[in-house]
Write a protein that holds these residues in place. Sequence first.
Motif, PDB file in Angstrom:
ATOM      1  N   ALA A 186       0.832  -1.210   0.000  1.00 39.04           N
ATOM      2  CA  ALA A 186       0.000   0.000   0.000  1.00 39.04           C
ATOM      3  C   ALA A 186       0.865   1.258   0.000  1.00 39.04           C
ATOM      4  O   ALA A 186       0.574   2.221  -0.724  1.00 39.04           O
ATOM      5  CB  ALA A 186      -0.941  -0.007   1.199  1.00 39.04           C
ATOM      6  N   LEU A 187       1.927   1.252   0.788  1.00 36.27           N
ATOM      7  CA  LEU A 187       2.796   2.431   0.871  1.00 36.27           C
ATOM      8  C   LEU A 187       3.623   2.607  -0.395  1.00 36.27           C
ATOM      9  O   LEU A 187       3.824   3.735  -0.860  1.00 36.27           O
ATOM     10  CB  LEU A 187       3.700   2.344   2.099  1.00 36.27           C
ATOM     11  N   ALA A 204       2.736   1.968  -3.288  1.00 38.64           N
ATOM     12  CA  ALA A 204       1.847   2.428  -4.354  1.00 38.64           C
ATOM     13  C   ALA A 204       1.564   3.931  -4.287  1.00 38.64           C
ATOM     14  O   ALA A 204       0.976   4.488  -5.212  1.00 38.64           O
ATOM     15  CB  ALA A 204       0.532   1.650  -4.299  1.00 38.64           C
ATOM     16  N   VAL A 205       1.995   4.594  -3.217  1.00 38.45           N
ATOM     17  CA  VAL A 205       1.745   6.033  -3.072  1.00 38.45           C
ATOM     18  C   VAL A 205       2.704   6.797  -3.983  1.00 38.45           C
ATOM     19  O   VAL A 205       3.930   6.650  -3.866  1.00 38.45           O
ATOM     20  CB  VAL A 205       1.924   6.473  -1.596  1.00 38.45           C
ATOM     21  N   LYS A 243      -0.729  11.351   2.593  1.00 38.51           N
ATOM     22  CA  LYS A 243      -1.031  10.275   1.646  1.00 38.51           C
ATOM     23  C   LYS A 243      -0.552   8.926   2.186  1.00 38.51           C
ATOM     24  O   LYS A 243      -1.250   7.910   2.065  1.00 38.51           O
ATOM     25  CB  LYS A 243      -0.379  10.551   0.296  1.00 38.51           C
ATOM     26  N   LEU A 244       0.637   8.905   2.776  1.00 39.77           N
ATOM     27  CA  LEU A 244       1.166   7.663   3.347  1.00 39.77           C
ATOM     28  C   LEU A 244       0.292   7.193   4.511  1.00 39.77           C
ATOM     29  O   LEU A 244      -0.015   6.001   4.630  1.00 39.77           O
ATOM     30  CB  LEU A 244       2.614   7.853   3.790  1.00 39.77           C
ATOM     31  N   GLU A 245      -0.106   8.128   5.347  1.00 41.76           N
ATOM     32  CA  GLU A 245      -0.958   7.778   6.484  1.00 41.76           C
ATOM     33  C   GLU A 245      -2.287   7.198   5.993  1.00 41.76           C
ATOM     34  O   GLU A 245      -2.748   6.171   6.492  1.00 41.76           O
ATOM     35  CB  GLU A 245      -1.204   9.012   7.353  1.00 41.76           C
ATOM     36  N   ARG A 246      -2.896   7.831   5.020  1.00 44.22           N
ATOM     37  CA  ARG A 246      -4.173   7.339   4.478  1.00 44.22           C
ATOM     38  C   ARG A 246      -4.006   5.947   3.853  1.00 44.22           C
ATOM     39  O   ARG A 246      -4.863   5.075   4.022  1.00 44.22           O
ATOM     40  CB  ARG A 246      -4.732   8.318   3.438  1.00 44.22           C
ATOM     41  N   ALA A 247      -2.920   5.747   3.122  1.00 42.05           N
ATOM     42  CA  ALA A 247      -2.686   4.448   2.480  1.00 42.05           C
ATOM     43  C   ALA A 247      -2.550   3.341   3.517  1.00 42.05           C
ATOM     44  O   ALA A 247      -3.116   2.251   3.360  1.00 42.05           O
ATOM     45  CB  ALA A 247      -1.438   4.516   1.599  1.00 42.05           C
ATOM     46  N   ALA A 248      -1.809   3.596   4.584  1.00 42.10           N
ATOM     47  CA  ALA A 248      -1.633   2.585   5.636  1.00 42.10           C
ATOM     48  C   ALA A 248      -2.956   2.343   6.369  1.00 42.10           C
ATOM     49  O   ALA A 248      -3.309   1.196   6.676  1.00 42.10           O
ATOM     50  CB  ALA A 248      -0.556   3.020   6.615  1.00 42.10           C
ATOM     51  N   ALA A 290      -5.892   2.493   5.220  1.00 41.68           N
ATOM     52  CA  ALA A 290      -6.854   1.798   4.365  1.00 41.68           C
ATOM     53  C   ALA A 290      -6.634   0.286   4.306  1.00 41.68           C
ATOM     54  O   ALA A 290      -7.491  -0.441   3.798  1.00 41.68           O
ATOM     55  CB  ALA A 290      -6.799   2.379   2.952  1.00 41.68           C
ATOM     56  N   VAL A 291      -5.506  -0.191   4.831  1.00 38.05           N
ATOM     57  CA  VAL A 291      -5.227  -1.632   4.807  1.00 38.05           C
ATOM     58  C   VAL A 291      -6.132  -2.318   5.836  1.00 38.05           C
ATOM     59  O   VAL A 291      -6.163  -1.929   7.002  1.00 38.05           O
ATOM     60  CB  VAL A 291      -3.734  -1.912   5.115  1.00 38.05           C
TER      61      VAL A 291
END
Length: 166
Positions: A98-99, A101-102, A133-138, A140-141
């Motif tokens: 996920a990270l 892919a940011v 963006k990194l926080e949101r991606a993590a 969302a897992v």
Amino acid sequence: MSRLAALMPALLLAAQAATAQEAAAQVKQNWFEDPFFRISAGLPACTMPEGPFYTAEERRAQTHSRLERGTSCWLAGKCTDSNAYRYDKPLAPKVRAALLAVPGVRKSSVWVVIQRRWVYLQGCVPSAALARKLERAARAVPDVETVVPDLMIGTRGKPPYRVAGQ
């Protein structure tokens, strides 16, 4: 030969053994095998976090609280597993993907620690927007309970995380 002279080799060995034990107690290890990995290395001046490495004494101090925190998730009905720490190893590759892919992540230097479904993002990013963006991606897992963004903007200043070697 005096009695003291005869005892000197034994006293020297005992002193060396005590020194070796003291040095071993100060060695830090990932006793609990918490996932700790680097996502990117785009800001080489970024200070590396210590990660989940503890001395033997720190490990002993953490053992009880980790048992409590690990089962509290299950007791509260938030986990299907009776130990929240058992989620961490399967979460690691999902969080990594996920990270990675940011967009822009390779321009940062970010490390990840995962403990009881909590994801700690540590390191340096070039902008606050990338940190978000990194926080949101993590976050969302699936199965990630909390994300702690211990990220610095740039590489100057005191890091908001424990530093390796200190």
